[in-house]
Motif scaffolding. Sequence first.
Motif, short mmCIF file in Angstrom:
data_model
loop_
_atom_site.label_atom_id
_atom_site.label_comp_id
_atom_site.label_asym_id
_atom_site.label_seq_id
_atom_site.Cartn_x
_atom_site.Cartn_y
_atom_site.Cartn_z
N LEU A 147 0.83 -1.21 0.00
CA LEU A 147 0.00 0.00 0.00
C LEU A 147 0.87 1.26 0.00
O LEU A 147 0.54 2.25 -0.67
N ALA A 148 1.99 1.20 0.72
CA ALA A 148 2.89 2.35 0.75
C ALA A 148 3.51 2.59 -0.63
O ALA A 148 3.71 3.73 -1.05
N GLU A 149 3.80 1.49 -1.34
CA GLU A 149 4.33 1.64 -2.72
C GLU A 149 3.30 2.31 -3.62
O GLU A 149 3.63 3.22 -4.40
N ILE A 182 2.91 4.51 5.07
CA ILE A 182 2.75 5.48 3.97
C ILE A 182 3.45 6.80 4.29
O ILE A 182 4.18 7.34 3.46
N LYS A 183 3.26 7.30 5.52
CA LYS A 183 3.92 8.56 5.90
C LYS A 183 5.44 8.42 5.79
O LYS A 183 6.12 9.32 5.31
N THR A 184 5.96 7.27 6.22
CA THR A 184 7.41 7.05 6.18
C THR A 184 7.90 7.05 4.73
O THR A 184 8.90 7.71 4.40
N SER A 185 7.18 6.35 3.85
CA SER A 185 7.69 6.29 2.49
C SER A 185 7.54 7.64 1.77
O SER A 185 8.40 8.02 0.98
N LEU A 186 6.49 8.39 2.09
CA LEU A 186 6.35 9.72 1.48
C LEU A 186 7.49 10.63 1.94
O LEU A 186 8.10 11.35 1.15
N ARG A 187 7.79 10.56 3.23
CA ARG A 187 8.87 11.38 3.79
C ARG A 187 10.22 11.04 3.14
O ARG A 187 10.97 11.91 2.69
N GLN A 188 10.49 9.72 3.04
CA GLN A 188 11.78 9.30 2.48
C GLN A 188 11.94 9.72 1.02
O GLN A 188 13.05 9.97 0.55
N ALA A 189 10.83 9.80 0.31
CA ALA A 189 10.90 10.15 -1.12
C ALA A 189 10.81 11.66 -1.35
O ALA A 189 10.75 12.12 -2.49
N GLY A 190 10.78 12.43 -0.27
CA GLY A 190 10.77 13.88 -0.43
C GLY A 190 9.39 14.50 -0.54
O GLY A 190 9.25 15.67 -0.88
#
Length: 334
Positions: free
Chosen positions: A153-155, A181-189
Amino acid sequence: MTSGANFGIHSGYSHPTLREWQQPNTSIGPSNLMYPIFITPDVDGEVEIASMPGVKRWGINKLVTHLKPVVDNGLKSVLLFGVPDETVKDEVGSAADDPERSPVIPAIRVLRKAFPDLVIACDVCLCGFTSHGHCGILTSTGHIDNDKSTKRLAEVALSYATAGCHIVAPSDMMDGRILAIKTSLRQAGFGNKVSVLSYAAKFASCFYGPFRDAAASAPAFGDRKAYQLPPGSSGLAIRAVDRDVSEGADFLMVKPAMIYLDIIKTAKDRHPQLPMFAYQVSGEYATIINAAKAGLYDLDVALSEVLVALRRAGTDVIITYFAPRILAKLNQDK
Ligand code: PBG
Ligand code: ZN
């Protein structure tokens, strides 16, 4: 007692303006509405949905023409659902974030260009893209694999963010997906650009029936009772809302809307600092339309009573298939 004992109350609402004063924070304007839209992969498609009179699946070539008058009437935000071809579905919902097979991604791009001020939210779930029709990835025994599901889902959320949406809205009800999801959005800028609208208190409801027809997303076996909430449980609803707030949700949602006003009120009282959304779902839409068609009441009068009730309970934004009708009416009444 705060007012005179024997004078009654009628004097306080004998004029329309006085009645307005008596109903604070219940008005409806464009920023209180979000419009859900189904996208079909056939770019020229305009497909009626039998169970939802007046609602269609739109191909991206038709979408802008459909939305233009609604945006002109003040529409500020949409919620997109991709409805892919049956043939692309698999065990893990690979098509959900594939620009060739998920109609959502091209739709985001088209809408950003055509309506630069329109806020674009995307529903994030796997059920529309999995062969089994469940909202997560399953283990070999047919149970939800929570870790694999939240990762996937995060992808998907990240790919919609990359395509240019403003909000991702996970509707899957897996544990821990807001954090993933928040973590992956943060990591991708995207940490400061893309927000998360959590379907936090989402109940296992028969009122989603028409949607499953619209989005071809009914489970192939079993039901969603192990992840969506039991309708009688306010305890779980509060825990789900608290969980999502602690994981960093920007906005909260209760769904369905009309029969869960107590949950809306409790969640809003508990987290007044977060905007509260209520989703008036497909079955609520169909019920209201069909009752009006049967002559039971006037559609616009019934609808405004429902909207006022949702606002009174603490809803800030109502997600509704009636958005074009409400906006047209607001402009007419001006
Ligand atoms: C998919 C999803 C559903 C809805 C929104 N996202 C259906 C479901 O969970 O079965 C319902 C919307 C509606 O009924 O209008 N996770
Ligand atoms: Zn789902």
